[in-house]
Structures are given as structure tokens and as C-alpha cells.
Design an enzyme around this catalytic site. Structure first.
Site, PDB file in Angstrom:
ATOM      1  N   HIS A  44       0.827  -1.210   0.000  1.00 26.38           N
ATOM      2  CA  HIS A  44       0.000   0.000   0.000  1.00 26.38           C
ATOM      3  C   HIS A  44       0.859   1.258   0.000  1.00 26.38           C
ATOM      4  O   HIS A  44       0.404   2.311  -0.419  1.00 26.38           O
ATOM      5  CB  HIS A  44      -0.963  -0.002   1.189  1.00 26.38           C
ATOM      6  CG  HIS A  44      -0.302  -0.139   2.518  1.00 26.38           C
ATOM      7  ND1 HIS A  44       0.033  -1.361   3.056  1.00 26.38           N
ATOM      8  CD2 HIS A  44       0.099   0.779   3.421  1.00 26.38           C
ATOM      9  CE1 HIS A  44       0.605  -1.173   4.230  1.00 26.38           C
ATOM     10  NE2 HIS A  44       0.658   0.105   4.487  1.00 26.38           N
ATOM     11  N   LEU A  52      -1.095  -8.524   2.537  1.00 24.70           N
ATOM     12  CA  LEU A  52       0.029  -8.438   3.469  1.00 24.70           C
ATOM     13  C   LEU A  52       0.659  -9.790   3.769  1.00 24.70           C
ATOM     14  O   LEU A  52       0.017 -10.815   3.752  1.00 24.70           O
ATOM     15  CB  LEU A  52      -0.411  -7.709   4.734  1.00 24.70           C
ATOM     16  CG  LEU A  52      -0.665  -6.210   4.468  1.00 24.70           C
ATOM     17  CD1 LEU A  52      -1.410  -5.553   5.617  1.00 24.70           C
ATOM     18  CD2 LEU A  52       0.652  -5.488   4.201  1.00 24.70           C
ATOM     19  N   ASN A 103       5.833   1.828  12.588  1.00 23.74           N
ATOM     20  CA  ASN A 103       5.240   3.163  12.744  1.00 23.74           C
ATOM     21  C   ASN A 103       4.079   3.217  13.729  1.00 23.74           C
ATOM     22  O   ASN A 103       3.459   4.267  13.902  1.00 23.74           O
ATOM     23  CB  ASN A 103       4.850   3.749  11.376  1.00 23.74           C
ATOM     24  CG  ASN A 103       3.703   3.005  10.722  1.00 23.74           C
ATOM     25  OD1 ASN A 103       2.943   2.310  11.383  1.00 23.74           O
ATOM     26  ND2 ASN A 103       3.581   3.149   9.415  1.00 23.74           N
ATOM     27  N   GLU A 162       2.152 -24.329   4.495  1.00 23.12           N
ATOM     28  CA  GLU A 162       1.719 -24.264   3.099  1.00 23.12           C
ATOM     29  C   GLU A 162       1.738 -22.836   2.569  1.00 23.12           C
ATOM     30  O   GLU A 162       2.144 -22.588   1.432  1.00 23.12           O
ATOM     31  CB  GLU A 162       0.301 -24.837   2.955  1.00 23.12           C
ATOM     32  CG  GLU A 162       0.144 -26.299   3.339  1.00 23.12           C
ATOM     33  CD  GLU A 162      -0.009 -26.512   4.837  1.00 23.12           C
ATOM     34  OE1 GLU A 162      -0.122 -25.493   5.581  1.00 23.12           O
ATOM     35  OE2 GLU A 162       0.001 -27.665   5.279  1.00 23.12           O
ATOM     36  N   PHE A 176      -5.403 -28.802   1.251  1.00 24.30           N
ATOM     37  CA  PHE A 176      -4.645 -27.729   1.887  1.00 24.30           C
ATOM     38  C   PHE A 176      -4.195 -26.645   0.910  1.00 24.30           C
ATOM     39  O   PHE A 176      -3.506 -25.698   1.296  1.00 24.30           O
ATOM     40  CB  PHE A 176      -3.461 -28.300   2.675  1.00 24.30           C
ATOM     41  CG  PHE A 176      -3.909 -29.248   3.761  1.00 24.30           C
ATOM     42  CD1 PHE A 176      -4.990 -28.929   4.563  1.00 24.30           C
ATOM     43  CD2 PHE A 176      -3.275 -30.466   3.964  1.00 24.30           C
ATOM     44  CE1 PHE A 176      -5.438 -29.811   5.552  1.00 24.30           C
ATOM     45  CE2 PHE A 176      -3.715 -31.347   4.949  1.00 24.30           C
ATOM     46  CZ  PHE A 176      -4.797 -31.019   5.739  1.00 24.30           C
ATOM     47  N   HIS A 197      -9.897 -33.903   5.291  1.00 24.82           N
ATOM     48  CA  HIS A 197      -8.785 -34.058   4.354  1.00 24.82           C
ATOM     49  C   HIS A 197      -9.243 -34.337   2.926  1.00 24.82           C
ATOM     50  O   HIS A 197      -8.414 -34.422   2.029  1.00 24.82           O
ATOM     51  CB  HIS A 197      -7.858 -35.184   4.829  1.00 24.82           C
ATOM     52  CG  HIS A 197      -6.999 -34.802   5.992  1.00 24.82           C
ATOM     53  ND1 HIS A 197      -7.524 -34.309   7.166  1.00 24.82           N
ATOM     54  CD2 HIS A 197      -5.647 -34.806   6.153  1.00 24.82           C
ATOM     55  CE1 HIS A 197      -6.530 -34.045   8.010  1.00 24.82           C
ATOM     56  NE2 HIS A 197      -5.395 -34.324   7.420  1.00 24.82           N
TER      57      HIS A 197
END
Lengths: 690, 690
Positions: free
Chosen positions: A81, A131, A200, A423, A449, A485
Site C-alpha cells: 500500500h 500483506l 510506525n 503451506e 490444503f 482431508h
């Protein structure tokens, strides 16, 4: 902490004055661009300007004239950003990013989108914004560098030798993907990885104390990183910390730099309001006054500052030239290696590599496609030094271990990566390896997964990175492990990601073809979807491109007119063949279409698609042990889908498959019901057309 | 480390003998069950048996006769693959799980699936297996307890007062979701959370040193946890550590317990081979010999051991009876609170709560559905004390802050949770809150970041938890943030998850209805998909159930015969209405169907579905600013889909929408093209039928 560059401070020397001018140039460009765009994030660039300035002018080895220089240092702005920080630096240091582009921040068709996009803007090493991803990308880049250095460098010839830097934010550090990558980076002792933490204290909701009071430095020490804490606005402190970090080659470096969001803004510094909104015309004015900046024009760049930044151009050209000299010497000494290096960087596969692909015969014993994949991978790996990867602690199950090669934690030349049960970190690291260049990374886990790493898969697709995913245990057929699974919705969820090729081979032969396709794709990621359970090696017409066309006629009706088409993928293809036998025995002309890839099939000319799935044949049954979601497009309104509604169940695989009606008898019955549902007249008509 | 319970040790007292017998009973049951199932994970239960035994017999307050007792301690086996540990404990302590069920481990229809499933097996508090999730669930349970205690307890009346325990594995701790939840648990000082780390040094690929060499204890100290390190087989050490952990009420507790996978197996202890495979008949024999266990029959439970374990039944009944006495006293003193408590636990919404739902009028100014959602949430929150939640650092953007209520990090009664930039942790915590009972949790982030928490969403769906997701910024219409933040594939990717209801309201009125539906769903999660951009409040026929039916006729052709149906969701509904105006002006009879929820529409009777979408009307255009994937089922072979292929782009929202052809003119043109494509004869036919 001392605030050397705060607006109250007085420059004591000419260099100090120039430094301050340069840092403030970044700040003002960010502020002005966001103001003009009427949206964006001014706070981070203003707060991190000082440390970014030091990094880019004193440490970063790069060549603005050639952003592709192979041995450049890599820089990732993980906190995407704050893109204006990066765009300002790129423009100021002389990349092909004119000031007009900064003025078009976040506008249609500009090269300055709201978050940095790799491939769109020269010098942007990674697409960031979601992020934590950039954090992991940097780890992947450092691993790429380390592997290539170990593989290609020779004593006295360091042709691969660069650092990887990143600026990361509190948001990055809260994300689990960064935690995973950080733990692995410490484990692998990535000494040439240097991260600046833009501490910050501000997030969107307010002060980081709302949610983030852990001891970040201690956490990174626990991961095995070298940690320093500095005032991010103290240029000398930044310089010293970066020098120390570079000298520390046994551990990755984490420099926690206290900064102030929207640094220099009299009323918005240190406030959440400066995170994701323009400061406003009045505050921009006040900030410029406080910085001693001319109020007009906007986007003012002092000539002294520009001159100083632009020294990067000559420095970069000289740096690359020196490296080129080193490389030429290397190429004379090691011509084969040099050629291999050049090929690998251009993404060329070695001539004849495909000869190493194993062939499978219908006479062979049944084998799971994960087993076939393991055989293929091990057969081709010696021919493809760029091919490195591993799994998220599942290599014995995903069959992705390269038996003839070392482990990456034991040798820098190691090609087997133990990513751990991480993962998402694996996904971000694979992207970083691909972004680095010279690497064809693969990563493996169970298909269910893939959800854990989905944000990274999306970024691979968005960035068109040639990452290969090996997703095994691909349906309820895996059996006992149960619904937690057993993937059900994952095939559709992957198919819907743009630019991702999903390949679900039906047997060992299709698996080998799928690997070939995956390796020949240089412009998008590929997911291989493989079974746990054994499957027969199918008999099929010899053809080079049966899988690459996405779908093909595997078995057709013989002398009888075509009445029914069974379309299946993966393990359900052999089931479709069994169903076809029953149907043909009932005198129903039946075609079986194996459709390993929807995406590749969609790219075929209409004529081919209609040859495989003639529009007149409306009785179509899709068979896939997964959610039926999306299949309607292939079977049409009058077709049927044998899929799975709801989740799976724990029991031996064959039992689960039977309980969920994946039997040849049911395939035949569903297909026959399709014919019965159609009026006799229509049915006859179909027969004629078939 | 001392190995008090290792096979060589001699019992020194009768209690020691009994303890050893009990611990070995767990080990043998796990070993025998996996052996009989021919698949499963014997290693963890054998290694963690000792510490689990101490926890379950000395600390855990539970009532095997009533697994629903509201004030029971919660226990989560985060490492779900070790399910036999849990099944053995449940059987031995007297839950309704007969030995025959243990003998049917991993078989069709048993209550002992390959990983624990909440709702299937009495006493299983969470569905686990996907690693890291159970870790986060426990944090959510502890938060649920804390909030309910603060809300309902009165001085001298602690009706909510329990601990939350978990056993977590190295796999859990490597997963980022656990890192996120751990950081938040430390931040929120969850003193009644106690985790035992089964530190057995073994993963599927081998020794944890392959990938996991960080200092785990130091990391948890950095998060603000109280950390102890013990020998997990030393019963006294486990007892002491658990007592210390319970006494530490200011911080969550992390007990790192060194254990040995497959403890007691002469040849497989401490090997990866014991992780996920049966030990084999011969090794089972050798292990039983080493443990001094009878070789036959399998599943042997010594009467002494069973008697000791079964004391839990009486203890549990007495514990609940004592609590009931306390509760009765409380109910006398605070009858209203007691009623509220009972209602909340049964999932009853307070009578007349829906009267607090705001009504919106077409006369109001345009508002984004996220704004409408914020108004709804704030209007209903005072009536619904069970409704708590927050966002992953986006509350100003997702409009999910409850203005009249406190923050959870400032007050235990706080209903606003700052989850930090930790979507995945948030997802797992929401599940834990819902599993706890008495809580209706919601969590918010941008739709594109639903990917980050997808594994938790899947588990909410699988476990049928009433979690509410607020996903805003739901399309390219969000504008400038660009493709990294613009969801395209996410609607389809969520719709394909079984048991998840996806609701994309078209305006403020539909948003209020969507919230009502979400709150009245007690048996599955609901995702609300909301816009960033403003939308008009639409005029529509008054009806109670327009949204709850999933799709409805919002605007119909007037006097003209019906020729075209426009189907749209969310922000594209008002676009469809504009397109309809153009079409009607061209004398084309046009219906607009708003389809906020595919799932709810699919549940309607065929007659209703065909009323909304008459089969004879083939000219159907779906309009959704998202991937067209899946829409074919609604528009049919002859219909068309105005969607998005590929990713979005950074520019102001209206510009992006226009560039991607989301304009009224294009809607009309695409609809007219549908009519033109059809032969005149067919078109007339359609007209007649319409």
C-alpha cells in the site's frame, strides 16, 4: 529516540542538507500523488522515506537502465500500500517511470496502480499489497540466489552474489504467512536477506497497541534472525544497521526501525487517518510549509535532489558492466555453465529434455498419479537444474522428493526443500523463487490444503509466475482421513482463478504429459491434481497433444451411433471407461472424453471443441468426485453431473467412492436415464447426428 | 530427561502402578485401533498419553454423562490426526462411545472418523485435523468464556468459569494461523487458556530439525505467554505444570512437553514411520510385551484402569450438580439474566429482536451495502448480547464497529474485537467462539482476503457453525486499490463451499434482510458480500421473504410480453434495472431478478424457481462483476453472462466498471443480442410463452 530528520532539526553540513532534501522529495511526491489521485496511502512513504533513501542510495546494487540485470539486489516493498515510496524511488533513481506516471497514480492504464504490480512497472520486483506475501517472496528470492550461487559460481567467479531487501510493516508481521516464512528463513540461515521493519505504530484501526503488543524483536530472535533496533529517521543509524546486517552472513537480518506515519505532517503524523487517505489540501500545504517546501507546483523535485538520486544510473551501469566483465571471464573458463546459466535465465529448457520423460504402458501395474508424478519428477530433475522445490511436510505422500539430490537445509546446492507444515509460507516462497528468475519452483501438499496457500496461488496467477503446484490426495478417494482431508470444492475453487492452469491427469501417461505442459508454461502457474489411490495405466491412441488440448476422445463408440458422452477427469476417467463397457453392452453408443484441463480445452478452436463434444449430442454425463459446481457449462441443460454435494466421509477409499455412487453401474444408469428422459424422437435424432 | 513411565521404570507405589496401567491403556487402544483400521496415526496418542491422562483425570472438569454441560472445561485436540488419543479418553472416561466404535475406527458410519468431527462424536469439542485450526479454536473458546463470564457472572455468582485446554503439535505451531491466534491470545491475556505442546520431534518427513529449529518457547514468551518446559512423560511434572498454568491467570500458558512419538514401541518410538501408519502386527506384539501387556485380546482394557478412568462419570455428575445448585441460586437472584443465559445457550434470539432492524426507504440517499450493514449491526447489537465480533484491522472500512460497546482488549465485556491483520486467526477464533456456545460471532475483512481465512471457513461449514462473515469491497467496483484487492473469483469460490450460505444484497433493504437471515441461521455459516461503493435504495414490492428465497422478481415487464430476464446480484442489480429501462424503451419485455443467494434459491421448491425463472424464457443475461464461473446453470445454454474474465485493474471504481463493460448500454446490448441470436420463430414462441 533522536529524530535527526524531523522538521525541527537543522542541517549541520551540506550532505545533511542534501539528504534531508532527498528524503523530503520522496515524502512530498507521495503526498502530492495521493492528493491528486484522491485516494491512496501517503503515511507509509512519508514515514519510511528516510530509511528507504539510505537503502536505495547507499546499499542497493541495481541498474535503473536495466531492471532485468540478473545479479541486481532485489528489493521488495512488502507493505504494497506504500507504493508511492517505490514509485518515487523508481522515478528518482532513473527507471523508465516518468513523473507523468506518478501524476497518474491509481488511474486507468497508468503504470502506477494502487499497489505495485510486477510486470507492469519496471523495477517492481513483486506484486504486493495482500500483506505478508512480499515477506515470503523475499525469502524465496534469497533462496533462489543461494541455490543459483551454489550451482553456478566457481572459486573466484561469483556471478550470482546479491542481497535481498524488503521493507515490511506491522501488517506483514501479523500475518501468519510471514511468520511461516520467517521461521523457515531463520532455519535456513539466509544471511543475505535484510528486512527493514517500518515500525510506525499505526494500523487502519488505530494504534498497533489495539492488537499487536507482542515482542516482535524477541520473536525474530526466536526464529534465529539477527535483530537490531534503531530510529528509522536517523540516517546514520540506518546506514550503520544496514552495514551490520550485510556483514552478518549467517543469519537473516531484521532491523526494527521506529518511524512515524506521515512524518512531517503537522496534524496527521502518527495518526491512523494518514494511513489510507489523502492528507487533504490544507494539510498538504501545512506539511510543505513545515518541510520548507515550495507550495507550488505540486510534484516539485529539487534539481539537487534529482541529481543526487540519478547518480544511481551511472553507478548501476558501471556495476552491471563490472559484473559483465566478471561474467565474460567466467564464460571463457566455464562455457558450458555459462550457456546453461543463460538458458536458465531466459527460461529455456535444455534441448531434448523431454526425452527424459518416462513412458508408461498399459501393461504396467496400476499406480497412483502421485506415484507416476514422482517417477516423472525424478526422471527429469537431472536434466533440469532450475527445477527445485519440495513439500509442506508431505513429501513421502506427495512423492515429490528428488532422490538423487540433497536437502536444502544441508547444502546450498540442495534441491529438496523441507518447507515444514507451512503451506502458505511455501506458496509465497515459491512465488519469490519464480520472481527471482532462473528457478522453476514446485511445491506440494494435499489438495485440500491448497486452501491454506490460496492467497499466494492467486498472486502467482496475477503475476503470471511459472510456479508448479503438486496437489495430491485429490478426492474422497483418499479414504480414511475423512472429510477434513477430502477435497470437494477445491477443483472448482482452483479452476475459477484466472490464469491458473489446473490439470487433473487420468493415469500415469497423462501425468507425464501434464508435467511436460507444466514445465513448458512460462507465463502462468500450473496445478497438478493427483490421486492417492492407484489407477490403471490406460490404453489410448498415440498422440503428442492429447493432454495439451485439455480434453480428448479417449474411447469412442465403435460401430454404434454415438448416443452418450461421458466426460471425466482424473481417477473418474477409468470409472467412465468401465461405465462405457456396460453401456456399450446395452447397445448404447458411448464416448468417453478425458478432460484433464478445462482451461486448456477452453483455449482450443471451436472446431476442435465441437469435435470432442458435438453440440448435437445432448446426453452428456460429467463424472468427477468433486462438487458439480461449474460442470453445467460442459454438459449443457440436458446433461447430468455425477458429483458430490456436501462433504466427504471417513472410510476406506473404495467404500467412500461406492457410498457416494461412484460405481460403473451408477455411471451407466445415470447415462441411460439421460437417454430415457429425452423424447424418443429426439433420441433418434441424436443417433442420426452422432 | 527422566522417563518415569518408560517401560524400564518400576512402579514404586500402587498409584504409580495404576497410573502406568492407565497410560498404557491409552497407548494400547490407540495402537490396536489403528492396527485394526489398517490406517491411522498411532504415534501421537502413544507419545502424549501420559500428559493427556494427567489432564483428563486430575484437571479437566467435564461430565461424560452430559457433554453439553455449559460450564465444562473445553479440551481441543488440535493435532487431530491423533484422534485415537481422544477416542480412547472419551471411551475410558465414560462418554457414549462404546468400545465397538473404537474397533470401527475410520470405517463407514462409525463415530470414530479419521480426524475428530464435532457433532458426530460426543465430547469432541472441535473438528480438527487441518493443522493450526484447533489452536485458534481454543483461543476463541477462551474468549467466549471470558465474554460470557463478564456478561453474566455477578459477584458471588460465577456461573461461567472454566478453562480451555488443548494439545498442540509441532505442525500446529508451524502453521501461520496458530501464530496469529497465539499473538492475539497473548495480547488479550487469556489466563484461562492452557496448551500442552506435544514436542515429539517428529513430523511426516522426519525429525523436526529438517524444518523447525526456531526457539518455540522464546517465541511464545515474545507473544506474552507463560512458558514452562517439562518432560511430558513425567506425571508429576505434568501435574505441577498444569497446576502452575492454572494459577497463572494473567497470561495464557504454554507447556512444552518433551514426548516420544510411539512411546513404548521398541523399534518405532521416535521414528517418522510411527506418525501416520499402523505399527504392524509384529511391532504391536513387541510393544505389548515391552509394556507387560497381554497379547490377546486386542483392545484389552484392564478393569483397574477402566474403574479409575470411569471415576470421571461420578465426578462429572457431581461437578455439574454443584454448578446447577449455584446456577439455581443465581437464577433466583437474577431471573432475567438467567433466562437470557438459557436463551443464549439454546440459540434463541430474544423475542421481537427483529423490530430493531432498521428499514430503509427508496427516498434515502444512496449508500453502500457496507454502510447499511453497519447501521443494521449497530441497531440490533443492543438487543443481541450474544453478537460479538470485529474485523481484521478494517473496521472503519467494513463498518463493523459497534459504537455503543467497548473494545475487548480494554474490557472483558468488550464486544469489539481488534483481530489485527490476522484474517486466518480471526477465522479460527470465530469458529472457537461458535463452538463454545452462547456466542454469535462475526468477523469482517475485504472479500479478496476471504482467501486468507478459507481453511477456517471450510471448517465452519463442515461443522455447521453459525459464524457470520462480513466481506466488503466485493468487486472491481472498489476501484483504485487495484487487482490485488479486487475480488473476481471469490464469489464462486465461496459458493462452491458446501453448507455455506453466500448472500450478496443489492441495496440497504436487502442488506437488512440478509442480516436477519444470517442471525436466524443456527446451523451453518453465512457470508455477507457487501459493496464499497454507494448504491441506490431500491423500490420493490413489499414482502417479508424476498431475500430468504434466494432470488425474486424485483421488476417485471409491464404490459409487454416477457422476452428477457436479467439476473443480477449485489451492485449489479441497480445496473440491471437501468438496463431494463433501456430495453423496455425499445419495447422489449424485461424482467429483473435479484438473486442475493444461490444457495437459498436452490432450496426453494421447483415451482417457485420456475416462477422466477420460467423455463420457456431462454433469453437470460446474468450480470455480476465477478467470474462467470458457475452462472451457466442459471442462464442455460442459450443465455449469456456479463462477468469478468481475468483480473481487475487500478482506477476509480466507476471507470473500472465502465472499462469492464458494466454499463446499462452494454447490458441492453447484450440482452438484445440474445434475442437476435434466436431465430424469429423461436423468439415469437418465447413471447407467447412469456
Amino acid at each position: 529516540m533522536a529524530e535527526k530528520l524531523s522538521m525541527e532539526s537543522k542541517p549541520s553540513t551540506e550532505q545533511d542538507r542534501l539528504d534531508e532534501l532527498c528524503v523530503n522529495t520522496i515524502r512530498v511526491l507521495a503526498m502530492d500523488a495521493v492528493e491528486k489521485a484522491k485516494s491512496g496511502h501517503p503515511g507509509l512513504p512519508m514515514g519510511a522515506a528516510a530509511m528507504a533513501y539510505v537503502l536505495w542510495t547507499q546499499f542497493l546494487r541495481h541498474n535503473p537502465s536495466n531492471p532485468q540485470w540478473a545479479n541486481r539486489d532485489r528489493f521488495v516493498l512488502s507493505a504494497g500500500h506504500g507504493c508511492m515510496l517505490l514509485y518515487a524511488l523508481l522515478h528518482l533513481t532513473g527507471y523508465d517511470l516518468p513523473l507523468d506516471e506518478l501524476k497518474r497514480l491509481r488511474q486507468w492504464g497508468s503504470r502506477t496502480p494502487g499497489h505495485p504490480e510486477h510486470g507492469l512497472t519496471p523495477g517492481v520486483e513483486a506484486t504486493t499489497g495482500p500483506l505478508g506475501q512480499g515477506f515470503g517472496n523475499g525469502v524465496g528470492m534469497a533462496l533462489g540466489e543461494r541455490y543459483l550461487a551454489a550451482t553456478f559460481n566457481r572459486p573466484g567467479h561469483a556471478i550470482v552474489d546479491h542481497f535481498t531487501y524488503a521493507i515490511v510493516s506491522d501488517g506483514d508481521l501479523m500475518e501468519g504467512v510471514a511468520s511461516e516464512a520467517a521461521s523457515l528463513a531463520g532455519h535456513l540461515k539466509l544471511g543475505k536477506l535484510v528486512y527493514l521493519y517500518d515500525d510506525n505504530h499505526i494500523t487502519i484501526e488505530g494504534d498497533t497497541s489495539l492488537a499487536f503488543t507482542e515482542n516482535v524483536s524477541q520473536r525474530f530472535e526466536a526464529y534465529g534472525w539477527h535483530v537490531q533496533e534503531i530510529d528509522g529517521n536517523d540516517l546514520n543509524a540506518v546506514t550503520q544497521a544496514l552495514a551490520t546486517a550485510r556483514a552478518e552472513l549467517d543469519r537473516p537480518s531484521f532491523i526494527r526501525a521506529r518511524t512515524h506515519i506521515a512524518h512531517g505532517s503537522p496534524n496527521k503524523q502518527d495518526t491512523a487517518g494518514a494511513h489510507g487517505s489523502p492528507l487533504g489540501a490544507e494539510e498538504v500545504r501545512l506539511t510543505k510549509e513545515a518541510l520548507g517546501w515550495p507550495l507550488e507546483p505540486a510534484f516539485h523535485i529539487p534539481p539537487d535532489a534529482l541529481h543526487h538520486f540519478r547518480e544511481a544510473v551511472k553507478r548501476g551501469q558501471a556495476g552491471q558492466a563490472q559484473w559483465q566483465t566478471r561474467f565474460d571471464t567466467y564464460a571463457s573458463a566455464f562455457p558450458d555453465l555459462a550457456k546453461e546459466w543463460n538458458d536458465i535465465l531466459q527460461g529455456k529448457l535444455p534441448a531434448g529434455w523431454e526425452e527424459s520423460l518416462p513412458a508408461f504402458s498399459p501393461q504396467e501395474a496400476s499406480m497412483a498419479t502421485r506415484q507416476a508424478s514422482g517417477k516423472v519428477l525424478n526422471a527429469i530433475a537431472p536434466r533440469l537444474p532450475a527445477l527445485i522445490g519440495g513439500s509442506a511436510d508431505l513429501s513421502p505422500s506427495t512423492n515429490t522428493h528428488l532422490k538423487d539430490f540433497e536437502d536444502s537445509h544441508l547444502s546450498t546446492r540442495g534441491r529438496n526443500f523441507h518447507f515444514g507444515i507451512r503451506e502458505h509460507g511455501m506458496g509465497a516462497i515459491l512465488n519469490g523463487m519464480a520472481l527471482h528468475g532462473g528457478i522453476r519452483p514446485y511445491g506440494a501438499t494435499f489438495l485440500v490444503f491448497s486452501d491454506y496457500m490460496r492467497p499466494s496461488i492467486r498472486l502467482a496467477a496475477l503475476t503470471k509466475l511459472p510456479v508448479i503446484y503438486v496437489f495430491t490426495h485429490d478426492s474422497i478417494g483418499l479414504g480414511e482421513d475423512g472429510p477434513t482431508h477430502q477435497p470437494v470444492e477445491h477443483l472448482a475453487a482452483l479452476r475459477v482463478i484466472p490464469h491458473l492452469v489446473v490439470l487433473r491427469p487420468a493415469d500415469a501417461t497423462e501425468t507425464a504429459a501434464a508435467w511436460r505442459i507444466a514445465l513448458e508454461e512460462w507465463n502462468r502457474p500450473v496445478a497438478l491434481i493427483l490421486t492417492r489411490q492407484k489407477l490403471p495405466v490406460l490404453d489410448r491412441p498415440a498422440s503428442d497433444d492429447f493432454v495439451s488440448r485439455g480434453a480428448y476422445v479417449l474411447a469412442d463408440t465403435g460401430t454404434k451411433p454415438l448416443q452418450v458422452i461421458l466426460i471425466a477427469t482424473g481417477s473418474e476417467v477409468s470409472l467412465a471407461l468401465e461405465g462405457r463397457k456396460l453401456l456399450e453392452a446395452n447397445r448404447i453408443g458411448t464416448r468417453v472424453v478425458s478432460m484433464p484441463s478445462w482451461e486448456l480445452f477452453a483455449e482450443q478452436p471451436q472446431s476442435y471443441r465441437e469435435k470432442v463434444l458435438p453440440p448435437a449430442v445432448k446426453a452428456r454425463l460429467a463424472i468427477e468426485a468433486a462438487s458439480p459446481f461449474g460442470w453445467r457449462q460442459h454438459v449443457g441443460e440436458e446433461g447430468d453431473i455425477l458429483g458430490i454435494d456436501g462433504f466427504g466421509a471417513s472410510a476406506p477409499g473404495p467404500v467412500v467412492m461406492e457410498q457416494y455412487n461412484f460405481t460403473a453401474e451408477n455411471v451407466a444408469a445415470r447415462a441411460e436415464a439421460l437417454l430415457e428422459r429425452r423424447s424418443p424422437k429426439t433420441a433418434r435424432k441424436t443417433k442420426r447426428k452422432g
